[in-house]
Structures are given as structure tokens and as C-alpha cells.
Design a protein around this motif. Structure first.
Motif, PDB file in Angstrom:
ATOM      1  N   LYS A  86      -1.120 -10.771  10.760  1.00  0.00           N
ATOM      2  CA  LYS A  86       0.304 -10.779  10.411  1.00  0.00           C
ATOM      3  C   LYS A  86       0.590 -11.557   9.135  1.00  0.00           C
ATOM      4  O   LYS A  86       1.221 -11.048   8.199  1.00  0.00           O
ATOM      5  CB  LYS A  86       1.093 -11.368  11.581  1.00  0.00           C
ATOM      6  N   GLU A  87       0.127 -12.792   9.066  1.00  0.00           N
ATOM      7  CA  GLU A  87       0.481 -13.654   7.937  1.00  0.00           C
ATOM      8  C   GLU A  87      -0.142 -13.181   6.631  1.00  0.00           C
ATOM      9  O   GLU A  87       0.314 -13.564   5.552  1.00  0.00           O
ATOM     10  CB  GLU A  87       0.044 -15.095   8.229  1.00  0.00           C
ATOM     11  N   LYS A  88      -1.184 -12.346   6.697  1.00  0.00           N
ATOM     12  CA  LYS A  88      -1.843 -11.870   5.475  1.00  0.00           C
ATOM     13  C   LYS A  88      -1.084 -10.725   4.815  1.00  0.00           C
ATOM     14  O   LYS A  88      -1.297 -10.450   3.634  1.00  0.00           O
ATOM     15  CB  LYS A  88      -3.273 -11.416   5.796  1.00  0.00           C
ATOM     16  N   GLY A  89      -0.203 -10.059   5.577  1.00  0.00           N
ATOM     17  CA  GLY A  89       0.438  -8.867   5.034  1.00  0.00           C
ATOM     18  C   GLY A  89       1.922  -8.990   4.812  1.00  0.00           C
ATOM     19  O   GLY A  89       2.578  -8.000   4.470  1.00  0.00           O
ATOM     20  N   ILE A  90       2.486 -10.195   5.018  1.00  0.00           N
ATOM     21  CA  ILE A  90       3.929 -10.350   4.847  1.00  0.00           C
ATOM     22  C   ILE A  90       4.225 -11.494   3.886  1.00  0.00           C
ATOM     23  O   ILE A  90       3.336 -12.239   3.480  1.00  0.00           O
ATOM     24  CB  ILE A  90       4.624 -10.614   6.200  1.00  0.00           C
ATOM     25  N   LEU A 150       1.660  -4.236  10.955  1.00  0.00           N
ATOM     26  CA  LEU A 150       0.396  -3.563  10.704  1.00  0.00           C
ATOM     27  C   LEU A 150       0.027  -3.757   9.241  1.00  0.00           C
ATOM     28  O   LEU A 150       0.856  -3.579   8.351  1.00  0.00           O
ATOM     29  CB  LEU A 150       0.554  -2.072  11.025  1.00  0.00           C
ATOM     30  N   VAL A 151      -1.226  -4.145   8.987  1.00  0.00           N
ATOM     31  CA  VAL A 151      -1.693  -4.443   7.632  1.00  0.00           C
ATOM     32  C   VAL A 151      -2.742  -3.410   7.232  1.00  0.00           C
ATOM     33  O   VAL A 151      -3.562  -2.987   8.053  1.00  0.00           O
ATOM     34  CB  VAL A 151      -2.270  -5.876   7.558  1.00  0.00           C
ATOM     35  N   ARG A 152      -2.697  -3.001   5.978  1.00  0.00           N
ATOM     36  CA  ARG A 152      -3.603  -1.967   5.490  1.00  0.00           C
ATOM     37  C   ARG A 152      -5.066  -2.406   5.658  1.00  0.00           C
ATOM     38  O   ARG A 152      -5.482  -3.432   5.136  1.00  0.00           O
ATOM     39  CB  ARG A 152      -3.301  -1.695   4.010  1.00  0.00           C
ATOM     40  N   GLY A 153      -5.840  -1.594   6.402  1.00  0.00           N
ATOM     41  CA  GLY A 153      -7.237  -1.914   6.690  1.00  0.00           C
ATOM     42  C   GLY A 153      -7.437  -2.579   8.033  1.00  0.00           C
ATOM     43  O   GLY A 153      -8.568  -2.878   8.422  1.00  0.00           O
ATOM     44  N   GLN A 154      -6.356  -2.777   8.789  1.00  0.00           N
ATOM     45  CA  GLN A 154      -6.427  -3.450  10.084  1.00  0.00           C
ATOM     46  C   GLN A 154      -6.762  -2.483  11.216  1.00  0.00           C
ATOM     47  O   GLN A 154      -6.585  -1.273  11.100  1.00  0.00           O
ATOM     48  CB  GLN A 154      -5.081  -4.130  10.380  1.00  0.00           C
ATOM     49  N   ILE A 200     -12.871  -6.509  19.825  1.00  0.00           N
ATOM     50  CA  ILE A 200     -13.307  -5.907  18.568  1.00  0.00           C
ATOM     51  C   ILE A 200     -12.183  -5.824  17.545  1.00  0.00           C
ATOM     52  O   ILE A 200     -12.402  -5.990  16.353  1.00  0.00           O
ATOM     53  CB  ILE A 200     -13.868  -4.486  18.839  1.00  0.00           C
ATOM     54  N   THR A 201     -10.968  -5.568  18.021  1.00  0.00           N
ATOM     55  CA  THR A 201      -9.842  -5.310  17.117  1.00  0.00           C
ATOM     56  C   THR A 201      -9.100  -6.591  16.754  1.00  0.00           C
ATOM     57  O   THR A 201      -9.448  -7.671  17.214  1.00  0.00           O
ATOM     58  CB  THR A 201      -8.884  -4.289  17.753  1.00  0.00           C
ATOM     59  N   GLU A 202      -8.044  -6.433  15.956  1.00  0.00           N
ATOM     60  CA  GLU A 202      -7.330  -7.600  15.401  1.00  0.00           C
ATOM     61  C   GLU A 202      -5.915  -7.694  15.952  1.00  0.00           C
ATOM     62  O   GLU A 202      -4.938  -7.640  15.231  1.00  0.00           O
ATOM     63  CB  GLU A 202      -7.330  -7.494  13.879  1.00  0.00           C
ATOM     64  N   GLY A 203      -5.850  -7.800  17.287  1.00  0.00           N
ATOM     65  CA  GLY A 203      -4.560  -7.912  17.947  1.00  0.00           C
ATOM     66  C   GLY A 203      -4.324  -6.766  18.899  1.00  0.00           C
ATOM     67  O   GLY A 203      -5.229  -5.978  19.201  1.00  0.00           O
ATOM     68  N   GLN A 204      -3.097  -6.668  19.406  1.00  0.00           N
ATOM     69  CA  GLN A 204      -2.729  -5.564  20.278  1.00  0.00           C
ATOM     70  C   GLN A 204      -1.211  -5.485  20.398  1.00  0.00           C
ATOM     71  O   GLN A 204      -0.517  -6.503  20.356  1.00  0.00           O
ATOM     72  CB  GLN A 204      -3.334  -5.706  21.675  1.00  0.00           C
ATOM     73  N   ILE A 205      -0.695  -4.262  20.508  1.00  0.00           N
ATOM     74  CA  ILE A 205       0.707  -4.021  20.850  1.00  0.00           C
ATOM     75  C   ILE A 205       0.708  -3.547  22.292  1.00  0.00           C
ATOM     76  O   ILE A 205       0.053  -2.559  22.626  1.00  0.00           O
ATOM     77  CB  ILE A 205       1.338  -2.934  19.945  1.00  0.00           C
TER      78      ILE A 205
END
Length: 464
Positions: A352-356, A141-145, A322-327
């Protein structure tokens, strides 16, 4: 200016048709007075030169067209916002449920709000640690996601929601983190569960709870996420906090939307849901993010139960657009007693790749997560082959991948309700599990990273 009318023409469910109204406006707040003297709140859904369509937030049972009165207040529905709301338990309309009076507000804001302007939107780049390995390690999970959780009836999504709310932190910025928790259509027992969870662990101190119960009017359910997000926007963009907004269950929200649409006799769309449901959901989800030049952020985790576990159902389908992925939660893993039953293969975090990586989590995070995903996928495939053809048909490498898949589910995916793993613990556990498969099968990790981390734990043990 308050205007009072006694010209109710018809009442259909939560909707009230009032005649002779010429100057009301969409979203205007109204007071509905019953013949008994009881007063309820409502809002204008539609207006013309001849009538206004009003929806009651508290139902219309006992309201008579002959004795009822409608007062148009001349203002839209607003909520008082202040940092002092942290630690409070409120109902779906922002009224106290914990017995204490509301604090003095710093400001009053319209609950409708606005989506963040794309020009002003800053790109999400900071990792949020939930303490759950199946999320942090593989679908972070990335801040603002906006990262929804797709569940099914009977799966432990409420436990997972409470655990994320208790454990989530922005690494290095724990002191400015807050949680806004919006529960819609939940039972009395579930409400008590959430309240007791937050109180017992001390998480309530940095949390605002909005609780709409299953026996509350469906109309209230439509306002709950917007009120929660309005409070979150103040905490994020006025108080400079990093806010995690958890909304559960969005399926109940959409059911309420369908119920109101049917009462208004609108032309139904897919499976009876209104054709504007995509737009309506977007007005909620797009209020998450970061704004350039401002310190705070809003990260959203909507939770929804997929009817009949159907990912193509309109609610998860539109949410996914609308969202940026799903669990996604797995019923098969739940039957095995694995918690949280995260279905790794169809789950995805598009940011994922933007926050790690180095400086955010660790430089081995990306290649390690790719290798773990590939190894688990091959293990699942080999396990299914073994069921059909028997273990004798598998190669030694395939048998190793089956063992890896079993251990991965039992040790990496599975963890306790109160077990919070740091990202370093999660990654170290991933490296430990890679020792199960042959070295020649580890093909997604660069040699320099492999040499630095593969034997790290063993080298540390030797030094000790």
C-alpha cells in the motif's frame, strides 16, 4: 520426431500408463487416439525407463487399452502469443470459443514459463485505479503486485472480478493497459455473464478471455492459468503493456490438482491436497511483477472461494504466504445488501505505502486511509458493545463512531456495479465521512494535511 505406441497398460481417470517408453520427457505433448478415431491432447506427467504416465486434457471416456494409440510429439505444450489476441474469447487451452480463427502468432512459448528472477525484479510502486473505493482507498492495488480476493460460496466475487476487469486503469497510462482474464471451473451461465459484460461495456477490446467450464476436464484447468500468464508475459514484456491478470476461481484449480494427485496415488498432505501445492501455486503467482529495464508489468488478482469461509484452509492459507496481502469479502455485509461486501478490517495490501502519496495518488491518501480504518474499527467495536449493553451505555463519542461505521458501509464501501470512482472522489468521500466524528478523535492525520483537506469541500462551495 513423432513416435506412436499401442502399449497402454492401464487407465485411471484422466491418467494413462503407457509401457515400453524409454525416451519421453516431462511435459512432452502427446496425441491420444481413441478406437473411434477421435484424437485428444495430453501431456507427460512422469517418465521412467519402462513407462510414461500421460494425462489427457480431454478425459479418457471411451478410450480402450487395446484399441487406443499414444503418439509422442517430441515437444512441450506451447501457445501462440500476439497482441492480436486482445478482444478474443478462448477456451482453457487457448482454442477459439468466439467462432473466429486464431490470429497469426508472433511467437510460440512454453506455457510453463518461469518465475521472475529476484535479481531482475523491479519493486512495485505505481498505483492501479480499480474505481472501487474499498480497494483504492484502503487496500490499493500496485502495479506488479499479487493481491488475491478471498471470497465464500454465494458471495459476489464474480461480479467484483468483472467490475475490476472493466474499470481498472494505470493512472495516466490508460492507452497501454490490458486485461487477461482466466476463468476456471465456472458454469455456462457465469461464462455468458463475463462475455456479455465485456462486450456490452467495450472492455473486451483490451481483454483476452480464457474460459474453462465446470464440465470441461479438470486436467484442462491446470493448464488455463499458465496459458493466460504466458499470453500476459508477451503483452507485458514484449509489447510494453501494463497487464492485469485476473484468475478465478483458484479453488477449482486446486481441486483439480488434488484430483490428479489422487489418481496418481500420491501421499496426500493437508485435507487431501498434494504436499507440493505450495510450490505449484508459487509457480503461478510468482510470474507477476515488473522487470528492471522493461516498460511493461504483470499485476495479478487471483480470486478464490474459501471452503466453509475458513481462512485457515490450505488454499487461502498457502496463497496468503505467497502473495502480498488479501481482500476478504464479508458474508455479514452481503446479508445487509452492501456491494461489494469488502471486509475492511482483515483485508490488507502489503505494498500500500509504495503505491500511494503525492505524485501517485494524493498526499493525504496514507494518513486519511489510516484514520478511516481506525475510525471504522472503533465504530464496529462500539456497535458490538451497544448490542450487549444497549445504546445508553455508550459515550457520545462512541455513538458518533457507530454512526460513522454505518455511513461508512453505506456510502464508502457500497457502490454500484457500474460506478467507477476516481481516487480523488474516493478520498473526498472519506474526508466527508470524517465530519461525523468529533475533531478531537481525529488523531492519525498531521495538522497541516488536516487543515488543507478537512474543509476543502466547504471552502469550494463558498467560493462557488
Amino acid at each position: 520426431m513423432v513416435k506412436e505406441y499401442e502399449t497402454i497398460r492401464d487407465i485411471v481417470g484422466p491418467l494413462i500408463f503407457v509401457e515400453g517408453i524409454s525416451d519421453s520427457s516431462y511435459g512432452e505433448l502427446v496425441e491420444i487416439e481413441y478406437g473411434t478415431g477421435q484424437v485428444a491432447l495430453g501431456t507427460v506427467l512422469e517418465t521412467t525407463k519402462d513407462y510414461a504416465l500421460v494425462q489427457s486434457f480431454e478425459g479418457t471416456q471411451g478410450l480402450s487399452p487395446k484399441k487406443g494409440k499414444i503418439r509422442f510429439i517430441g515437444k512441450t505444450m506451447k501457445v501462440g502469443v500476439t497482441r492480436k489476441l486482445l478482444g478474443r474469447v478462448l477456451d482453457g487451452l487457448g482454442r477459439p470459443k468466439d467462432g473466429a480463427p486464431l490470429p497469426i502468432a508472433d511467437d510460440e512459448r512454453d506455457i510453463q514459463g518461469n518465475a521472475i528472477n529476484p535479481y531482475s525484479r523491479d519493486y512495485p510502486t505505481d498505483f492501479i485505479q480499480t474505481g472501487i473505493s474499498s480497494i483504492d482507498g484502503l487496500n490499493p492495488l500496485v502495479r506488479g503486485q499479487k493481491l488475491p480476493i478471498f471470497s465464500g460460496s454465494g458471495l459476489p466475487h464474480q461480479r467484483l472480478a468483472a467490475q475490476i476487469a472493466r474499470q481498472a486503469t494505470v493512472k495516466g497510462q490508460e492507452e497501454s493497459f490490458a486485461v487477461v482474464f482466466g476463468a476456471m471451473g465456472i458454469t455456462f451461465e457465469e461464462a455468458n455473464f463475463f462475455i456479455s459484460q465485456f462486450e456490452e461495456t467495450g472492455a473486451l477490446e483490451h481483454t483476452v478471455l480464457f474460459i474453462n467450464l465446470a464440465n470441461d476436464p479438470p486436467i484442462e484447468r491446470l493448464a488455463t492459468p499458465r496459458i493466460a500468464l504466458t499470453v500476459a508475459e508477451h503483452l507485458a514484456f514484449n509489447e510494453g503493456m501494463h497487464v492485469l491478470v485476473i484468475l478465478t476461481d483458484m479453488t477449482y484449480y486446486c481441486e483439480a490438482l488434488r484430483e490428479v494427485s489422487a489418481a496418481r496415488k500420491e501421499v496426500p498432505g493437508r485435507r487431501g491436497y498434494p504436499g507440493y501445492m505450495y510450490t505449484d501455486l508459487a509457480t503461478i503467482y510468482e510470474r507477476a511483477g515488473r522487470i528492471k529495464g522493461l516498460e511493461g508489468s504483470i499485476t495479478q488478482v487471483p480470486i478464490l472461494t474459501m471452503p466453509e469461509d475458513d481462512k485457515t484452509h490450505p488454499i487461502p492459507d498457502l496463497t496468503g504466504y505467497i502473495t502480498e496481502g488479501q481482500i476478504i469479502l464479508s458474508r455479514e455485509l452481503h446479508r445487509k445488501g452492501i456491494y461489494p461486501p469488502t471486509d475492511i478490517l482483515p483485508s490488507l495490501s502489503r505494498l500500500k505505502e509504495k503505491g500511494i502519496g503525492e505524485g501517485k495518488t494524493r498526499k493525504d491518501h496514507s494518513p486519511l486511509s489510516n484514520q478511516l480504518f481506525a475510525a471504522y474499527a472503533r465504530g464496529i467495536e462500539a456497535r458490538e458493545l451497544m448490542v450487549v449493553l444497549g445504546e445508553a451505555a455508550l459515550t457520545e463519542a462512541d455513538k458518533a463512531f457507530v454512526r460513522f461505521a454505518d455511513e461508512f458501509e453505506q456510502k464508502f464501501i457500497s457502490q454500484g456495479d457500474y460506478e467507477s470512482r476516481t481516487i480523488e472522489e474516493t478520498l473526498d468521500l472519506g474526508w466527508e465521512l470524517l465530519h461525523i466524528i468529533p475533531r478531537t478523535e481525529i488523531k492519525r492525520i498531521p495538522p497541516e494535511i488536516f487543515e488543507e483537506f478537512y474543509h476543502k469541500k466547504r471552502r469550494a462551495a463558498v467560493k462557488a
